[in-house]
Design a protein around this motif. Structure first.
Motif, PDB file in Angstrom:
ATOM      1  N   TYR A 183       0.945  -1.233   0.136  1.00  0.00           N
ATOM      2  CA  TYR A 183       0.074   0.295  -0.058  1.00  0.00           C
ATOM      3  C   TYR A 183       0.971   1.641  -0.102  1.00  0.00           C
ATOM      4  O   TYR A 183       0.046   2.202  -0.280  1.00  0.00           O
ATOM      5  N   GLN A 185       3.178   1.798  -1.912  1.00  0.00           N
ATOM      6  CA  GLN A 185       3.413   2.096  -3.739  1.00  0.00           C
ATOM      7  C   GLN A 185       2.909   2.489  -4.304  1.00  0.00           C
ATOM      8  O   GLN A 185       1.640   2.603  -4.295  1.00  0.00           O
ATOM      9  N   PRO A 186       3.068   3.619  -5.395  1.00  0.00           N
ATOM     10  CA  PRO A 186       3.882   4.410  -4.907  1.00  0.00           C
ATOM     11  C   PRO A 186       5.195   5.190  -4.640  1.00  0.00           C
ATOM     12  O   PRO A 186       4.091   5.852  -4.168  1.00  0.00           O
ATOM     13  N   ILE A 250      -2.874  -0.559   6.657  1.00  0.00           N
ATOM     14  CA  ILE A 250      -3.501  -1.398   6.947  1.00  0.00           C
ATOM     15  C   ILE A 250      -4.903  -1.207   5.823  1.00  0.00           C
ATOM     16  O   ILE A 250      -5.437  -2.033   5.353  1.00  0.00           O
ATOM     17  N   ILE A 251      -5.546  -0.278   6.727  1.00  0.00           N
ATOM     18  CA  ILE A 251      -6.573   0.950   5.072  1.00  0.00           C
ATOM     19  C   ILE A 251      -5.982   1.670   4.112  1.00  0.00           C
ATOM     20  O   ILE A 251      -7.302   1.378   3.794  1.00  0.00           O
ATOM     21  N   ASP A 254      -6.441   5.641   0.830  1.00  0.00           N
ATOM     22  CA  ASP A 254      -7.905   5.869   0.342  1.00  0.00           C
ATOM     23  C   ASP A 254      -9.158   6.019   1.365  1.00  0.00           C
ATOM     24  O   ASP A 254      -9.975   6.851   1.217  1.00  0.00           O
ATOM     25  N   ARG A 255      -8.441   5.321   1.776  1.00  0.00           N
ATOM     26  CA  ARG A 255      -9.388   4.951   2.992  1.00  0.00           C
ATOM     27  C   ARG A 255      -9.689   5.671   4.133  1.00  0.00           C
ATOM     28  O   ARG A 255     -10.215   6.325   5.346  1.00  0.00           O
ATOM     29  N   LEU A 269      -9.481  -3.173  13.076  1.00  0.00           N
ATOM     30  CA  LEU A 269      -9.128  -4.212  12.174  1.00  0.00           C
ATOM     31  C   LEU A 269      -8.208  -5.469  12.679  1.00  0.00           C
ATOM     32  O   LEU A 269      -7.931  -6.405  12.339  1.00  0.00           O
TER      33      LEU A 269
ATOM     34  N   GLN B 123     -19.348   1.472   6.243  1.00  0.00           N
ATOM     35  CA  GLN B 123     -18.405   2.329   6.565  1.00  0.00           C
ATOM     36  C   GLN B 123     -18.553   3.275   7.995  1.00  0.00           C
ATOM     37  O   GLN B 123     -17.639   3.941   8.315  1.00  0.00           O
ATOM     38  N   TYR B 179     -12.463  -5.200   4.334  1.00  0.00           N
ATOM     39  CA  TYR B 179     -11.345  -3.725   4.204  1.00  0.00           C
ATOM     40  C   TYR B 179     -10.198  -3.947   3.155  1.00  0.00           C
ATOM     41  O   TYR B 179      -9.844  -2.969   2.279  1.00  0.00           O
ATOM     42  N   LYS B 180      -9.632  -5.002   3.351  1.00  0.00           N
ATOM     43  CA  LYS B 180      -8.966  -5.508   2.079  1.00  0.00           C
ATOM     44  C   LYS B 180      -9.484  -5.537   0.595  1.00  0.00           C
ATOM     45  O   LYS B 180      -8.855  -4.855  -0.073  1.00  0.00           O
ATOM     46  N   GLN B 183      -9.444  -2.165  -0.500  1.00  0.00           N
ATOM     47  CA  GLN B 183      -8.688  -1.780  -0.598  1.00  0.00           C
ATOM     48  C   GLN B 183      -7.704  -1.622  -2.132  1.00  0.00           C
ATOM     49  O   GLN B 183      -7.041  -1.386  -3.025  1.00  0.00           O
ATOM     50  N   ASP B 184      -8.702  -3.552  -2.812  1.00  0.00           N
ATOM     51  CA  ASP B 184      -7.730  -3.837  -3.776  1.00  0.00           C
ATOM     52  C   ASP B 184      -9.131  -3.276  -4.743  1.00  0.00           C
ATOM     53  O   ASP B 184      -8.096  -2.369  -6.403  1.00  0.00           O
ATOM     54  N   GLN B 186     -10.523  -0.194  -4.458  1.00  0.00           N
ATOM     55  CA  GLN B 186      -9.764   1.723  -4.913  1.00  0.00           C
ATOM     56  C   GLN B 186      -8.448   1.623  -5.561  1.00  0.00           C
ATOM     57  O   GLN B 186      -8.093   2.299  -6.582  1.00  0.00           O
ATOM     58  N   ASN B 187      -7.788   0.378  -5.787  1.00  0.00           N
ATOM     59  CA  ASN B 187      -6.018   0.820  -6.083  1.00  0.00           C
ATOM     60  C   ASN B 187      -7.278  -0.143  -7.138  1.00  0.00           C
ATOM     61  O   ASN B 187      -5.922   0.591  -8.485  1.00  0.00           O
ATOM     62  N   HIS B 335      -2.738  -2.007 -11.131  1.00  0.00           N
ATOM     63  CA  HIS B 335      -1.628  -1.751  -9.850  1.00  0.00           C
ATOM     64  C   HIS B 335      -0.284  -1.638 -10.601  1.00  0.00           C
ATOM     65  O   HIS B 335       0.896  -0.532  -9.893  1.00  0.00           O
ATOM     66  N   TYR B 338       1.187   1.258 -12.074  1.00  0.00           N
ATOM     67  CA  TYR B 338       0.953   2.425 -11.318  1.00  0.00           C
ATOM     68  C   TYR B 338       1.933   2.226 -10.347  1.00  0.00           C
ATOM     69  O   TYR B 338       2.482   4.070  -9.954  1.00  0.00           O
ATOM     70  N   LYS B 339       2.369   1.262  -9.920  1.00  0.00           N
ATOM     71  CA  LYS B 339       3.154   1.037  -8.239  1.00  0.00           C
ATOM     72  C   LYS B 339       4.571   1.480  -9.435  1.00  0.00           C
ATOM     73  O   LYS B 339       5.648   2.042  -8.532  1.00  0.00           O
TER      74      LYS B 339
END
Lengths: 375, 374
Positions: A183, A185-186, A250-251, A254-255, A269, B123, B179-180, B183-184, B186-187, B335, B338-339
């Protein structure tokens, strides 16, 4: 002219009653950590995104320089506090207006702290209890402690330090296990400018560091306070960095931007299958209450005794009570919590002014005008 | 004397306040709380834009008597989840509480709507820990899933969470904590995968395998268990995979228990390509047919070659499904670009070019042991 009797009397303490300069490490840790435990690192992530950790690393350098500056200034006038010696350096009228600035800064900060406490109680701890009830308990405690002076406040900080730090350590340890390093990166995807802005924001979030300027008369050798001071501020920096790494890892950035209190979201979490505790927010409650209450006590002390000194009043308990009531009244003037959050976003400006800029100018003035206090 | 009397008086008043007032307003008597453990979301048949919200609520009396399930199921229609909860409260003699909320199941029809709207409530509710699990129902409604009788646990939520906790040992499914997943998503700009839930052949129990495919925050299709296994070779997920490969007349079952995936995006003269390098280490756990002597290195090497080809074939099928069938980058290649090169990535319309992006696949499968496994 501006020497208030109560604060001056308090600073004229016996050598035997003075404290070891190492106490400054504890004072800085307790004074600086407050409501940010919940909010952090939202404001920096808003600017620097996932590079917020880098901002904290750079901001830590600024905070170290700030601590060095404050200790150097305090060591130059070991028997006086800032309000006393700045009159000789900057002149009476300039010193008066700067002192008023400090008082306003503390009052607004106290109001914000109380407003945050109200919000936390309303959303998490005591949603149905009228918000004035827990606020009055905090105020009664702060009144009692501040009325005994800074030495009592610091002794209390020494007792409370383990309650602030120890519960945080297992939380951070457990949280690090589930950090997703991907999370981050970059790195520097938006360049250095947001990171540098974030570093300034971080340095501007360190309210409470100014205590160094008012603590010197209580220490038996201020010159020896530099190393403990740096240990104190770097403990805060390490905790802030850990907190940010955990939240981003962890979050995700963006969150964090969408969340009201990313600190709470992150701790929610953490899980440890088989462990009797399912919700680790429990471990967060004690450090939060400790951090907020101790900072309220300190700011109450600084504000009340500052008023006593600047306006030559010798009625400490009355002024402490009046200031606390004024701060509680101030919470009514901020009708919505979003306004308080917005105020926090911009509060870095007065913080940078009163913690870094004014002391830097005062030190420069003292050096050029060759002013020095009694050892 | 007078001063000490005042002090004692003040202390007494504070003592009375402390012990008399605390808890007046925020008493949380456990016997007056209804703990929601799972929520099912479906499209309501009342009106467009309405949810059918099904709640699994702990019934303490059933819990005490050892009955299974130890829950009651209630369903309410509402324009929003918040509204449905308010309606539910009118028929509940206890205060609804989400401290033990663990599972969100969404029915197929509802999955086709923007998922950000569905998850907004979860959320924002501070009582809900975002590590709850989600499941998307293919060919069915969430309400039906919550009405199943759990076989091993006291609640459907407990049963479902236990299923998801087996993730690391099963390559036929995909999905972890909420939450994972977020995150995925959003990525990958709202593209991704989430756990699929279906009924078994007889419709008697829930089965968790395969995956839902998201495009721009809406479910656009499904991967079955074979397709998700293929995709899992590429995803940073599920290190253990069991595949059967044929060498001559013999079928070898290979248990891949270590995997390293390197996705390397390359930009040459404005053209983007990827090299996908997958190294796998595993054990032979079963042989069927002619038993070859695997203690000979040449036999092992030839078997490794076959395994490599089979895995490579699976990876190519996964890429084909993602690029050509769905045209959705749920594998996370964008992604990775992007990284490595955020500026170039931002200058692209990634979703548009993704199906044409060439991907070179290099797989190397190795056998660790063959005689015993655990």
């Amino acid at each position: 002219m501006f020497e208030g009797v109560a604060m001056i009397n308090e600073t004229k303490i016996k050598i035997s009653d003075k404290m070891d300069p190492r106490v400054i490490a504890i004072v800085i840790i307790i004074a600086v950590i407050e409501f940010e435990l919940f909010v952090y690192p939202k404001n920096i992530v808003m600017v620097a995104d996932r590079d917020a950790w880098l901002s904290i690393v750079l901001g830590s350098i600024i905070s170290n320089m700030g601590t060095w500056l404050l200790v150097k200034l305090a060591a130059r006038f070991p028997q006086e506090n800032l309000f006393q010696y700045q009159q000789r350096i900057l002149g009476k009228y300039m010193a008066f207006f700067i002192s008023l600035g400090y008082l306003l800064f503390w009052l607004v900060f106290l109001v914000m702290l109380l407003k945050d406490t109200v919000a936390a109680n309303k959303l998490i701890f005591l949603p149905k209890t009228p918000f004035l009830v827990p606020l009055l308990f905090f105020a009664i405690g702060a009144f009692w402690l501040a009325s005994y002076g800074l030495a009592a406040v610091i002794r209390f900080f020494q007792i409370m330090l383990p309650f602030l730090i120890i519960p945080l350590l297992p939380i951070y340890f457990l949280a690090f296990r589930i950090v997703e390093w991907d999370y981050f990166q970059p790195i520097l995807s938006n360049g250095w400018v947001p990171v540098l802005k974030g570093a300034v924001l971080y340095a501007g979030a360190i309210q409470g560091l100014e205590i160094v300027l008012f603590l010197s008369p209580f220490l038996w050798d201020v010159k020896k306070a530099l190393v403990p001071g740096l240990i104190g501020i770097n403990t805060v920096n390490i905790l802030a960095l850990s907190h940010s790494v955990i939240a981003i890892g962890i979050i995700g950035a963006d969150r964090i931007k969408q969340s009201l209190w990313p600190g709470i979201d992150t701790i929610q979490l953490i899980s440890l299958p088989g462990f009797p505790v399912e919700r680790f927010e429990l471990f967060f409650t004690l450090p939060w209450i400790t951090a907020v209450f101790t900072t309220i006590c300190l700011i109450t002390y600084l504000l009340s005794y500052g008023v006593l000194q600047v306006f030559h009043i010798n009625w400490p308990r009355g002024i402490i009570m009046f200031m606390l009531l004024a701060a509680i009244f101030g919470t009514y003037l901020i009708p919505r919590y979003v306004v308080s959050l917005l105020m926090r976003d911009y509060f870095y400006i007065p913080t940078l002014t009163f913690i870094y800029l004014v002391p830097a100018l005062t030190l420069l003035g003292a050096v050029f005008r060759e002013k020095r206090g009694d050892s | 004397m007078k001063r000490s009397g005042i002090k004692i008086g003040v202390v007494m008043i504070i003592f009375c306040i402390l012990f008399g007032l605390t808890g007046c307003w925020d008493v949380r008597d456990i016997s007056k709380i209804a703990f929601v453990t799972a929520i099912g979301l479906d499209k309501s048949q009342i009106s467009d834009g309405y949810y059918r919200v099904t709640f699994e609520i702990i019934a303490p009396e059933k819990l005490k008597s050892g009955k299974r399930p130890a829950t009651i199921i209630e369903a309410v229609d509402g324009q929003s989840i918040g509204e449905a909860i308010e309606k539910l409260q009118t028929r509940m003699p206890r205060v609804i509480n989400f401290d033990h909320f663990r599972v969100l199941i969404v029915g197929e029809e509802q999955c086709k709507e923007d998922f950000r709207d569905i998850i907004s409530y979860f959320q924002k509710n501070i009582d809900i820990a975002l590590r709850f699990r989600i499941g998307l129902v293919q060919n069915g409604r969430a309400e039906d899933i919550l009405n199943y009788k759990p076989r091993f646990h006291r609640t459907i939520a407990g049963e479902y969470v236990a299923l998801t906790e087996l993730d690391n040992d099963n390559s036929l499914s995909y999905g972890g904590a909420f939450y994972k997943f977020m995150q995925d998503m959003q990525n990958n700009q709202g593209n991704g995968l989430a756990c699929r839930v279906t009924k078994n052949g007889q419709g008697q129990m829930m089965v968790r395998h395969g995956s839902a495919v998201f495009k721009n925050w809406k479910v656009v299709g499904w991967l079955n268990n074979e397709e998700i296994q293929e995709a899992n070779w590429i995803m940073d997920h599920n290190p253990t995979t069991v595949i059967a490969s044929n060498k001559g007349q013999t079928t070898y079952t290979y248990h891949a228990n270590r995997k390293a995936v390197h996705i390397n995006p390359e930009v040459t003269k404005g053209k983007i390509s990827f090299t996908l390098r997958i190294n796998v280490m595993g054990d032979i756990i079963e042989q069927k047919g002619e038993h070859e002597d695997l203690s000979k290195l040449e036999n092992v090497a030839s078997l490794e070659k076959i395994l490599t080809q089979d895995i490579e074939q699976q990876v190519k099928q996964a890429l084909d499904k993602s690029q050509n069938y769905f045209g959705v980058d749920y594998l996370g290649l964008g992604h990775e670009l992007y990284k490595k090169n955020p500026k170039i990535f931002r200058s692209l319309d990634w979703n548009a070019i993704y199906p044409q992006v060439p991907v070179k696949v290099i797989v190397q499968a190795k056998i660790d042991t063959f005689g015993a496994f655990k």
